[in-house]
Design a protein around this motif. Sequence first.
Motif, PDB file in Angstrom:
ATOM      1  N   UNK A   1       0.814  -1.271   0.054  1.00 25.67           N
ATOM      2  CA  UNK A   1      -0.006  -0.121   0.034  1.00 25.67           C
ATOM      3  C   UNK A   1       1.119   1.346   0.081  1.00 25.67           C
ATOM      4  N   UNK A   2       0.405   2.356  -0.999  1.00 22.08           N
ATOM      5  CA  UNK A   2       1.233   3.625  -0.931  1.00 22.08           C
ATOM      6  C   UNK A   2       0.233   4.310  -0.077  1.00 22.08           C
ATOM      7  N   UNK A   3      -0.864   4.084   0.498  1.00 20.03           N
ATOM      8  CA  UNK A   3      -1.699   5.015   1.290  1.00 20.03           C
ATOM      9  C   UNK A   3      -1.218   5.130   2.564  1.00 20.03           C
ATOM     10  N   UNK A   4      -1.234   6.623   3.000  1.00 19.06           N
ATOM     11  CA  UNK A   4      -1.144   7.156   4.289  1.00 19.06           C
ATOM     12  C   UNK A   4      -2.238   6.811   5.127  1.00 19.06           C
ATOM     13  N   UNK A   5      -2.081   6.518   6.248  1.00 21.13           N
ATOM     14  CA  UNK A   5      -3.303   6.341   7.196  1.00 21.13           C
ATOM     15  C   UNK A   5      -3.414   7.631   7.862  1.00 21.13           C
ATOM     16  N   UNK A   6      -4.611   7.582   8.811  1.00 22.84           N
ATOM     17  CA  UNK A   6      -4.718   8.816   9.551  1.00 22.84           C
ATOM     18  C   UNK A   6      -3.488   9.079  10.828  1.00 22.84           C
ATOM     19  N   UNK A   7      -2.760   8.155  10.958  1.00 23.28           N
ATOM     20  CA  UNK A   7      -1.742   8.397  12.002  1.00 23.28           C
ATOM     21  C   UNK A   7      -0.545   8.835  11.699  1.00 23.28           C
ATOM     22  N   UNK A   8      -0.459   9.157  10.239  1.00 26.13           N
ATOM     23  CA  UNK A   8       0.929   9.220   9.655  1.00 26.13           C
ATOM     24  C   UNK A   8       1.061  10.885   9.865  1.00 26.13           C
ATOM     25  N   UNK A   9       2.148  11.347  10.391  1.00 31.31           N
ATOM     26  CA  UNK A   9       2.678  12.836  10.818  1.00 31.31           C
ATOM     27  C   UNK A   9       2.316  13.580   9.405  1.00 31.31           C
ATOM     28  N   UNK A  10       2.144  14.958   9.581  1.00 27.72           N
ATOM     29  CA  UNK A  10       1.753  15.669   8.595  1.00 27.72           C
ATOM     30  C   UNK A  10       3.346  16.049   7.904  1.00 27.72           C
ATOM     31  N   UNK A  11       4.323  15.993   8.745  1.00 30.81           N
ATOM     32  CA  UNK A  11       5.645  16.417   8.000  1.00 30.81           C
ATOM     33  C   UNK A  11       6.131  15.104   7.078  1.00 30.81           C
TER      34      UNK A  11
ATOM     35  N   UNK B   1       3.828  13.060   5.593  1.00 28.94           N
ATOM     36  CA  UNK B   1       2.870  12.933   4.155  1.00 28.94           C
ATOM     37  C   UNK B   1       2.856  14.238   3.474  1.00 28.94           C
ATOM     38  N   UNK B   2       2.908  15.394   4.107  1.00 29.16           N
ATOM     39  CA  UNK B   2       3.033  16.595   3.183  1.00 29.16           C
ATOM     40  C   UNK B   2       1.930  16.895   2.632  1.00 29.16           C
ATOM     41  N   UNK B   3       0.674  16.752   3.451  1.00 23.88           N
ATOM     42  CA  UNK B   3      -0.483  16.801   2.653  1.00 23.88           C
ATOM     43  C   UNK B   3      -1.201  16.038   1.538  1.00 23.88           C
ATOM     44  N   UNK B   4      -0.430  14.796   1.498  1.00 24.33           N
ATOM     45  CA  UNK B   4      -0.860  13.985   0.488  1.00 24.33           C
ATOM     46  C   UNK B   4      -1.395  12.657   1.175  1.00 24.33           C
ATOM     47  N   UNK B   5      -2.096  11.962   0.339  1.00 22.88           N
ATOM     48  CA  UNK B   5      -2.705  10.760   0.981  1.00 22.88           C
ATOM     49  C   UNK B   5      -1.852   9.503   0.355  1.00 22.88           C
ATOM     50  N   UNK B   6      -1.251   9.736  -0.666  1.00 23.69           N
ATOM     51  CA  UNK B   6      -0.327   8.477  -1.184  1.00 23.69           C
ATOM     52  C   UNK B   6       1.149   8.822  -1.343  1.00 23.69           C
ATOM     53  N   UNK B   7       1.708   7.943  -0.946  1.00 25.11           N
ATOM     54  CA  UNK B   7       3.569   8.092  -1.025  1.00 25.11           C
ATOM     55  C   UNK B   7       3.755   7.884  -2.223  1.00 25.11           C
ATOM     56  N   UNK B   8       4.833   8.419  -2.447  1.00 23.63           N
ATOM     57  CA  UNK B   8       5.533   8.615  -3.848  1.00 23.63           C
ATOM     58  C   UNK B   8       6.776   7.664  -3.884  1.00 23.63           C
ATOM     59  N   UNK B   9       7.050   6.894  -2.536  1.00 19.87           N
ATOM     60  CA  UNK B   9       8.007   6.210  -2.578  1.00 19.87           C
ATOM     61  C   UNK B   9       7.752   5.005  -1.614  1.00 19.87           C
ATOM     62  N   UNK B  10       8.165   3.719  -1.928  1.00 16.03           N
ATOM     63  CA  UNK B  10       8.030   2.588  -1.221  1.00 16.03           C
ATOM     64  C   UNK B  10       9.319   1.750  -1.458  1.00 16.03           C
ATOM     65  N   UNK B  11      10.100   1.552  -0.222  1.00 15.72           N
ATOM     66  CA  UNK B  11      11.390   0.752  -0.410  1.00 15.72           C
ATOM     67  C   UNK B  11      10.923  -0.678   0.084  1.00 15.72           C
TER      68      UNK B  11
END
Length: 407
Positions: A20-30, A32-42
């Motif tokens: 999943x690239x999705x940030x949940x509600x617990x992800x800190x704002x710094x 997720x940077x106002x995004x709901x999807x991550x642009x990187x997964x390692x």
Amino acid sequence: MIRCFGFSNFTSFKEGVEVSFEFDGKTPENIKNSEILSTVIGIKGANGSGKTNILRALSFLSYFCTAGARESSNKNKNERKSLKIAADSFFDNDNLIQFYIDFVKNEKNYTYEVDIKSGLIHRELISRKASRSQILIERKSNKIIQCLKSFEEFKNFELQRNTSILEMLNTYKFKNNVSELRLIHDFFNEMIINVNYNGYHDLSFDLSKESEDFFNEKERFEFVKEVIKISDQSVIDIDIVKAKNPEGEDIYFPVFLHKYEDKTKPLPFNQQSDGTKKLFSVLSAYFSILRTGGVLALDEFDIHLHAMILPVIIELFLNKDINLFGSQFIFTSHNTEIIDTLGKYRTFLVNKEDSESYGYRLDEIQGSMIRNDRPITPLYMEGKIGGIPVIKESKIPQLMSRLANGA
């Protein structure tokens, strides 16, 4: 952009796994940077754990939906009809192999699903998600069982059980508007992946052709030069030289300008470090994805690259001033410290037990052991979060002893 993708009974994964690239509600704002999807997964894991198989699943979906993923394409039309789909189940069992992917294209949410049994399509589904889910088209075996009115033409075609509905867009002419399906087809086509059915392979690279492209595309070349100059401090510039070969044809090659004792010394490509040569050969793919908003999936992306350069590459996708179109980067790496760059919301660990792979994103681990303000690498090295090799006791000394004694 990919929201998530998953599969089951594929290669070393018996049970279902989801990336999943999705940030949940617990992800800190710094983060997720106002995004709901991550642009990187390692993706991290031990050798043989199944890391590459995750990218192999994504590669399968991309090929299957655009160019086909059959056993061989070097056959005539009639012979291709009988080819099986090149997808391996867990230890070649006869159960369904299942794939799905949720993604966003042109601000619309879509899902693609396909189930494969004995090398043939058992079920295929494409749907759109808004306030509710709407099926665009669905097939079972070689029959369309439901679809939107604009896609009813598919009922007139002979469906091949080894060919995706989306691949059919390449070969059939349609009277009705199938632009939404072409949009979905484009999503799968906008992926660059260095994994295929056989595993890892180098991205295609021809030094002369790449140099010619750089000669003609100044923006692409400037991008490549800037990253290389950041990575190799002695390189102050790169020139593309145009010359004639013995046959009178134009040839192109790079000349790397190095700073030495306040002087500039030109050196050819073959005298560059492995890291610089690697960057020169692959950065064009990074540029293409960043410019189009596609997906770049690289197995062992850190080969020949120093650990301190890896965050520079990742930053290309995390920095919104660079990544203007929401391009995504998913990769595997053997570098350990990269986990601290990624953090728990962008790290996916793969383990294997009894020959069966399974995986999870680090933020799925319960408790407060993994925190945003602490390095994760020590926990990883201590084996507290998984994803590390289990080193068995070696029998090599006994073997060498027997050889020495003439056994």
